[in-house]
Design a protein around this motif. Structure first.
Motif, PDB file in Angstrom:
ATOM      1  N   HIS A 107       0.835  -1.206   0.000  1.00  0.00           N
ATOM      2  CA  HIS A 107       0.000   0.000   0.000  1.00  0.00           C
ATOM      3  C   HIS A 107       0.871   1.258   0.000  1.00  0.00           C
ATOM      4  CE1 HIS A 107      -4.161  -1.226  -0.013  1.00  0.00           C
ATOM      5  NE2 HIS A 107      -3.892  -2.194   0.862  1.00  0.00           N
ATOM      6  N   SER A 108       1.929   1.261   0.786  1.00  0.00           N
ATOM      7  CA  SER A 108       2.841   2.413   0.814  1.00  0.00           C
ATOM      8  C   SER A 108       3.520   2.622  -0.539  1.00  0.00           C
ATOM      9  CB  SER A 108       3.913   2.227   1.891  1.00  0.00           C
ATOM     10  OG  SER A 108       3.328   2.246   3.163  1.00  0.00           O
ATOM     11  N   LEU A 109       3.933   1.533  -1.155  1.00  0.00           N
ATOM     12  CA  LEU A 109       4.597   1.648  -2.456  1.00  0.00           C
ATOM     13  C   LEU A 109       3.623   2.093  -3.544  1.00  0.00           C
ATOM     14  CD1 LEU A 109       6.989  -1.433  -2.246  1.00  0.00           C
ATOM     15  CD2 LEU A 109       7.500   0.979  -1.772  1.00  0.00           C
ATOM     16  N   ALA A 110       2.365   1.700  -3.423  1.00  0.00           N
ATOM     17  CA  ALA A 110       1.344   2.177  -4.366  1.00  0.00           C
ATOM     18  C   ALA A 110       1.195   3.694  -4.251  1.00  0.00           C
ATOM     19  CB  ALA A 110       0.013   1.482  -4.100  1.00  0.00           C
ATOM     20  N   GLU A 111       1.187   4.201  -3.028  1.00  0.00           N
ATOM     21  CA  GLU A 111       1.107   5.654  -2.821  1.00  0.00           C
ATOM     22  C   GLU A 111       2.325   6.350  -3.411  1.00  0.00           C
ATOM     23  OE1 GLU A 111       0.483   6.319   1.356  1.00  0.00           O
ATOM     24  OE2 GLU A 111      -1.429   5.231   1.341  1.00  0.00           O
ATOM     25  N   GLN A 112       3.479   5.725  -3.277  1.00  0.00           N
ATOM     26  CA  GLN A 112       4.701   6.274  -3.844  1.00  0.00           C
ATOM     27  C   GLN A 112       4.590   6.373  -5.371  1.00  0.00           C
ATOM     28  OE1 GLN A 112       8.449   3.967  -3.416  1.00  0.00           O
ATOM     29  NE2 GLN A 112       8.882   5.460  -1.797  1.00  0.00           N
ATOM     30  N   CYS A 113       4.064   5.340  -5.998  1.00  0.00           N
ATOM     31  CA  CYS A 113       3.883   5.348  -7.450  1.00  0.00           C
ATOM     32  C   CYS A 113       2.908   6.445  -7.873  1.00  0.00           C
ATOM     33  CB  CYS A 113       3.368   3.988  -7.944  1.00  0.00           C
ATOM     34  SG  CYS A 113       4.558   2.654  -7.767  1.00  0.00           S
ATOM     35  N   GLU A 114       1.856   6.634  -7.096  1.00  0.00           N
ATOM     36  CA  GLU A 114       0.899   7.698  -7.400  1.00  0.00           C
ATOM     37  C   GLU A 114       1.546   9.071  -7.254  1.00  0.00           C
ATOM     38  OE1 GLU A 114      -2.146   6.464  -4.708  1.00  0.00           O
ATOM     39  OE2 GLU A 114      -3.150   5.240  -6.228  1.00  0.00           O
ATOM     40  N   ALA A 115       2.432   9.223  -6.279  1.00  0.00           N
ATOM     41  CA  ALA A 115       3.169  10.485  -6.124  1.00  0.00           C
ATOM     42  C   ALA A 115       4.086  10.712  -7.327  1.00  0.00           C
ATOM     43  CB  ALA A 115       3.970  10.478  -4.824  1.00  0.00           C
ATOM     44  N   HIS A 116       4.681   9.648  -7.846  1.00  0.00           N
ATOM     45  CA  HIS A 116       5.508   9.757  -9.052  1.00  0.00           C
ATOM     46  C   HIS A 116       4.666  10.237 -10.225  1.00  0.00           C
ATOM     47  CE1 HIS A 116       8.501   6.456  -7.498  1.00  0.00           C
ATOM     48  NE2 HIS A 116       8.475   7.531  -6.724  1.00  0.00           N
ATOM     49  N   GLU A 117       3.498   9.640 -10.342  1.00  0.00           N
ATOM     50  CA  GLU A 117       2.577  10.003 -11.427  1.00  0.00           C
ATOM     51  C   GLU A 117       2.203  11.489 -11.328  1.00  0.00           C
ATOM     52  OE1 GLU A 117      -1.643   8.381 -13.264  1.00  0.00           O
ATOM     53  OE2 GLU A 117      -0.887   7.510 -11.407  1.00  0.00           O
ATOM     54  N   GLN A 118       1.938  11.959 -10.112  1.00  0.00           N
ATOM     55  CA  GLN A 118       1.600  13.370  -9.910  1.00  0.00           C
ATOM     56  C   GLN A 118       2.796  14.277 -10.197  1.00  0.00           C
ATOM     57  OE1 GLN A 118       0.073  13.464  -5.919  1.00  0.00           O
ATOM     58  NE2 GLN A 118      -1.931  12.693  -6.519  1.00  0.00           N
ATOM     59  N   ALA A 119       3.988  13.830  -9.820  1.00  0.00           N
ATOM     60  CA  ALA A 119       5.189  14.635 -10.076  1.00  0.00           C
ATOM     61  C   ALA A 119       5.438  14.805 -11.573  1.00  0.00           C
ATOM     62  CB  ALA A 119       6.401  13.990  -9.403  1.00  0.00           C
ATOM     63  N   LEU A 120       4.985  13.831 -12.351  1.00  0.00           N
ATOM     64  CA  LEU A 120       5.137  13.913 -13.813  1.00  0.00           C
ATOM     65  C   LEU A 120       4.159  14.887 -14.464  1.00  0.00           C
ATOM     66  CD1 LEU A 120       5.633  10.216 -14.937  1.00  0.00           C
ATOM     67  CD2 LEU A 120       7.197  12.115 -15.339  1.00  0.00           C
ATOM     68  N   SER A 121       3.077  15.210 -13.797  1.00  0.00           N
ATOM     69  CA  SER A 121       2.019  16.027 -14.410  1.00  0.00           C
ATOM     70  C   SER A 121       2.511  17.330 -15.027  1.00  0.00           C
ATOM     71  CB  SER A 121       0.906  16.294 -13.406  1.00  0.00           C
ATOM     72  OG  SER A 121       0.205  15.102 -13.169  1.00  0.00           O
ATOM     73  N   PRO A 122       3.307  18.147 -14.315  1.00  0.00           N
ATOM     74  CA  PRO A 122       3.767  19.388 -14.959  1.00  0.00           C
ATOM     75  C   PRO A 122       4.685  19.124 -16.162  1.00  0.00           C
ATOM     76  CG  PRO A 122       4.626  19.219 -12.711  1.00  0.00           C
ATOM     77  CD  PRO A 122       3.717  18.060 -12.928  1.00  0.00           C
ATOM     78  N   ILE A 123       5.415  18.032 -16.108  1.00  0.00           N
ATOM     79  CA  ILE A 123       6.299  17.667 -17.221  1.00  0.00           C
ATOM     80  C   ILE A 123       5.456  17.257 -18.427  1.00  0.00           C
ATOM     81  CG2 ILE A 123       8.160  16.144 -17.947  1.00  0.00           C
ATOM     82  CD1 ILE A 123       8.862  18.105 -15.556  1.00  0.00           C
ATOM     83  N   VAL A 124       4.430  16.452 -18.163  1.00  0.00           N
ATOM     84  CA  VAL A 124       3.525  16.020 -19.229  1.00  0.00           C
ATOM     85  C   VAL A 124       2.792  17.221 -19.818  1.00  0.00           C
ATOM     86  CG1 VAL A 124       1.407  14.709 -19.689  1.00  0.00           C
ATOM     87  CG2 VAL A 124       3.281  13.649 -18.421  1.00  0.00           C
ATOM     88  N   ASP A 125       2.425  18.178 -18.955  1.00  0.00           N
ATOM     89  CA  ASP A 125       1.769  19.387 -19.446  1.00  0.00           C
ATOM     90  C   ASP A 125       2.689  20.155 -20.410  1.00  0.00           C
ATOM     91  OD1 ASP A 125      -0.481  18.831 -17.937  1.00  0.00           O
ATOM     92  OD2 ASP A 125       0.019  20.248 -16.335  1.00  0.00           O
ATOM     93  N   ARG A 126       3.976  20.155 -20.126  1.00  0.00           N
ATOM     94  CA  ARG A 126       4.932  20.889 -20.955  1.00  0.00           C
ATOM     95  C   ARG A 126       5.258  20.165 -22.259  1.00  0.00           C
ATOM     96  NH1 ARG A 126      10.331  21.240 -18.742  1.00  0.00           N
ATOM     97  NH2 ARG A 126       9.185  21.288 -16.805  1.00  0.00           N
ATOM     98  N   TYR A 127       5.534  18.861 -22.174  1.00  0.00           N
ATOM     99  CA  TYR A 127       5.985  18.110 -23.355  1.00  0.00           C
ATOM    100  C   TYR A 127       4.876  17.299 -24.030  1.00  0.00           C
ATOM    101  CZ  TYR A 127      10.772  19.134 -21.862  1.00  0.00           C
ATOM    102  OH  TYR A 127      11.933  19.764 -21.505  1.00  0.00           O
ATOM    103  N   GLY A 128       3.810  17.035 -23.289  1.00  0.00           N
ATOM    104  CA  GLY A 128       2.755  16.178 -23.810  1.00  0.00           C
ATOM    105  C   GLY A 128       3.065  14.718 -23.529  1.00  0.00           C
ATOM    106  N   GLU A 129       2.098  13.870 -23.868  1.00  0.00           N
ATOM    107  CA  GLU A 129       2.305  12.428 -23.756  1.00  0.00           C
ATOM    108  C   GLU A 129       1.523  11.776 -24.881  1.00  0.00           C
ATOM    109  OE1 GLU A 129       0.828  10.161 -20.288  1.00  0.00           O
ATOM    110  OE2 GLU A 129      -0.685  11.706 -20.074  1.00  0.00           O
ATOM    111  N   THR A 130       2.174  10.839 -25.520  1.00  0.00           N
ATOM    112  CA  THR A 130       1.542  10.133 -26.635  1.00  0.00           C
ATOM    113  C   THR A 130       1.845   8.661 -26.512  1.00  0.00           C
ATOM    114  OG1 THR A 130       3.489  10.411 -28.042  1.00  0.00           O
ATOM    115  CG2 THR A 130       1.780  12.092 -28.221  1.00  0.00           C
ATOM    116  N   GLN A 131       1.138   7.895 -27.314  1.00  0.00           N
ATOM    117  CA  GLN A 131       1.414   6.468 -27.405  1.00  0.00           C
ATOM    118  C   GLN A 131       1.739   6.160 -28.855  1.00  0.00           C
ATOM    119  OE1 GLN A 131      -1.631   4.053 -25.708  1.00  0.00           O
ATOM    120  NE2 GLN A 131      -1.386   4.947 -23.695  1.00  0.00           N
TER     121      GLN A 131
END
Length: 153
Positions: A39-63
């Motif tokens: 459960h703690s590691l899941a929260e850590q992964c979610e924090a990583h995902e949130q930390a990426l948000s401003p980066i994704v906003d700047r560069y975008g994300e595609t598949q």
């Protein structure tokens, strides 16, 4: 620039890993360390995902449209039972965390090439925590293996 492809992969992989950690925690609730740490590691992964948000906003994300199956990892949808099941589920988490780890490495190289201080900072923080996740998973598999593989049920 293909950085948005790897940002998309990283964003999705962190979410997938968080969901999988939670699945293993719930499926192996009889193992207190697995339950609470997952459960703690899941929260850590979610924090990583949130930390990426401003980066994704700047560069975008595609598949990548031409090879989506090669840039994709499914979350664990069920857990196995018993000692061997725990070992296998931890192994699956290890594989997912390895994908996240090497993707952080690739994004770090791009960040250094771009001289993007904000992205470098995010990568260094998250990459270190992912490495710690891998170390815990490896240690926990070593602990679980003798019981699972030698002791008769």
């Amino acid at each position: 620039m293909k950085l948005p492809v790897y940002l998309g992969l990283l964003h999705t992989s962190e979410r997938t890993l968080a969901e999988s950690f939670r699945q293993v925690a719930e499926g192996h609730g009889a193992e207190p360390d697995v339950y609470y740490l997952c459960h703690s590691l899941a929260e850590q992964c979610e924090a990583h995902e949130q930390a990426l948000s401003p980066i994704v906003d700047r560069y975008g994300e595609t598949q990548e449209i031409d090879e989506p199956e090669r840039l994709h990892a499914d979350r664990l949808s069920t857990t196995r039972s018993g000692p061997v099941g725990l070992l296998r589920d931890l192994q699956d988490l290890y594989l997912l965390a390895s994908l996240v780890d090497i993707t952080w490495t690739a994004v770090k190289q791009a960040a250094q090439g771009l001289r993007d201080a904000e992205l470098i900072d995010v990568v260094q923080r998250c990459e270190g925590e992912t490495a710690t996740q891998l170390k815990w998973l490896s240690t926990r598999m070593k602990q679980a293996a003798p019981q699972a593989l030698i002791v008769a049920e």
